[in-house]
Design a protein around this motif. Structure first.
Motif, PDB file in Angstrom:
ATOM      1  N   LEU A 153       8.863   0.152  11.298  1.00 25.38           N
ATOM      2  CA  LEU A 153       7.347  -0.188  11.126  1.00 25.38           C
ATOM      3  C   LEU A 153       6.560   0.815  10.305  1.00 25.38           C
ATOM      4  N   TYR A 154       6.190   0.547   9.039  1.00 28.08           N
ATOM      5  CA  TYR A 154       5.315   1.632   8.221  1.00 28.08           C
ATOM      6  C   TYR A 154       3.942   1.018   8.401  1.00 28.08           C
ATOM      7  N   VAL A 155       3.123   1.887   8.632  1.00 29.36           N
ATOM      8  CA  VAL A 155       1.571   1.539   8.661  1.00 29.36           C
ATOM      9  C   VAL A 155       0.932   2.172   7.346  1.00 29.36           C
ATOM     10  N   GLY A 156       0.640   1.347   6.609  1.00 33.32           N
ATOM     11  CA  GLY A 156       0.147   1.891   5.269  1.00 33.32           C
ATOM     12  C   GLY A 156      -1.360   1.889   5.137  1.00 33.32           C
ATOM     13  N   GLU A 157      -1.636   2.008   3.845  1.00 28.69           N
ATOM     14  CA  GLU A 157      -3.096   2.202   3.433  1.00 28.69           C
ATOM     15  C   GLU A 157      -3.099   1.651   2.047  1.00 28.69           C
ATOM     16  N   LEU A 158      -4.127   0.946   1.798  1.00 29.67           N
ATOM     17  CA  LEU A 158      -4.591   0.283   0.501  1.00 29.67           C
ATOM     18  C   LEU A 158      -5.505   1.243  -0.122  1.00 29.67           C
ATOM     19  N   GLY A 186       0.715  -1.206   0.106  1.00 28.34           N
ATOM     20  CA  GLY A 186      -0.033  -0.228  -0.043  1.00 28.34           C
ATOM     21  C   GLY A 186       0.776   1.206   0.046  1.00 28.34           C
ATOM     22  N   LYS A 187       0.212   2.494   0.430  1.00 23.87           N
ATOM     23  CA  LYS A 187       0.934   3.801   0.138  1.00 23.87           C
ATOM     24  C   LYS A 187       1.673   3.678   1.783  1.00 23.87           C
ATOM     25  N   ILE A 188       2.837   4.044   1.761  1.00 24.62           N
ATOM     26  CA  ILE A 188       3.510   4.294   3.026  1.00 24.62           C
ATOM     27  C   ILE A 188       4.040   5.768   3.170  1.00 24.62           C
ATOM     28  N   ALA A 189       4.486   6.150   4.192  1.00 22.54           N
ATOM     29  CA  ALA A 189       5.296   7.336   4.512  1.00 22.54           C
ATOM     30  C   ALA A 189       6.800   6.943   4.128  1.00 22.54           C
ATOM     31  N   ASN A 190       7.617   8.370   3.725  1.00 26.58           N
ATOM     32  CA  ASN A 190       8.936   8.000   3.400  1.00 26.58           C
ATOM     33  C   ASN A 190       9.718   7.692   4.441  1.00 26.58           C
ATOM     34  N   THR A 191       9.305   7.648   5.631  1.00 24.87           N
ATOM     35  CA  THR A 191      10.162   7.349   6.895  1.00 24.87           C
ATOM     36  C   THR A 191       9.256   6.287   7.864  1.00 24.87           C
ATOM     37  N   PRO A 192       9.928   5.458   8.374  1.00 25.17           N
ATOM     38  CA  PRO A 192       8.915   4.669   9.457  1.00 25.17           C
ATOM     39  C   PRO A 192       8.139   5.609  10.189  1.00 25.17           C
ATOM     40  N   ASN A 193       6.863   4.746  10.622  1.00 23.83           N
ATOM     41  CA  ASN A 193       6.105   5.433  11.604  1.00 23.83           C
ATOM     42  C   ASN A 193       6.584   5.335  12.861  1.00 23.83           C
ATOM     43  N   HIS A 194       7.243   4.148  13.395  1.00 19.64           N
ATOM     44  CA  HIS A 194       7.674   3.716  14.439  1.00 19.64           C
ATOM     45  C   HIS A 194       9.035   2.815  14.160  1.00 19.64           C
ATOM     46  N   ILE A 195      10.028   2.938  15.102  1.00 19.83           N
ATOM     47  CA  ILE A 195      11.001   1.986  15.002  1.00 19.83           C
ATOM     48  C   ILE A 195      11.051   1.382  16.655  1.00 19.83           C
ATOM     49  N   ILE A 196      11.145   0.016  16.441  1.00 11.69           N
ATOM     50  CA  ILE A 196      11.137  -0.572  17.835  1.00 11.69           C
ATOM     51  C   ILE A 196      12.581  -1.623  17.877  1.00 11.69           C
TER      52      ILE A 196
END
Length: 146
Positions: A122-127, A57-67
């Motif tokens: 972690l990238y939280v995407g959207e279809l 899906g579409k994601i941000a250019n940087t991760p939403n979170h890093i664990i």
């Protein structure tokens, strides 16, 4: 005189570039997780999607979170709750994984199991074409049997 102006403009541009780059990294939430069977569920929030098309899906250019996992975890569960069609793209020591919603996870993208020690982006995407608020739950507890 032109050389002097160039010397003052270039450092200023470099500082601005570094400041903007640093600002992008500052927005990524970082979380360190240690093994703890009795740990509480960690809940993180954000907005799904972004402008970067991916196989997840579409994601941000940087991760939403890093664990960061300090040690291997025999069990870790990541679940995204959001309207429409959220996805979860995980990049870590074991590779790159795209998690889509399915019937078993009650239409929520979820990945659970053994996780190696290391850093996970972690990238939280959207279809869909929209962006939505999401909740990412991170737990070391197994789901109760139904």
């Amino acid at each position: 005189m032109k050389v002097l102006k160039l010397l003052t403009v270039v450092p200023a541009a470099l500082v601005m570039s570094l400041a903007l780059t640093e600002a992008n990294f500052a927005q990524v939430s970082r979380l360190q997780i240690t093994p703890n069977v009795n740990s509480e569920v960690v809940v993180l929030n954000g907005i799904t999607g972004g402008k970067v098309p991916s196989n997840c899906g579409k994601i941000a250019n940087t991760p939403n979170h890093i664990i960061q996992l300090t040690k291997p975890l025999p069990y870790l569960r990541l679940t995204v709750d959001s309207p429409e069609q959220p996805t979860l793209l995980i990049e870590g020591p074991g590779g790159r994984f795209c998690v889509l919603a399915d019937n078993y996870s009650q239409s929520l993208p979820e990945l659970s199991g053994y996780f190696m020690a290391g850093e996970y982006s972690l990238y939280v995407g959207e279809l869909s074409q929209n962006q939505h608020n999401y909740t990412l739950s991170i737990s070391q507890q197994k789901k109760p049997n139904r």
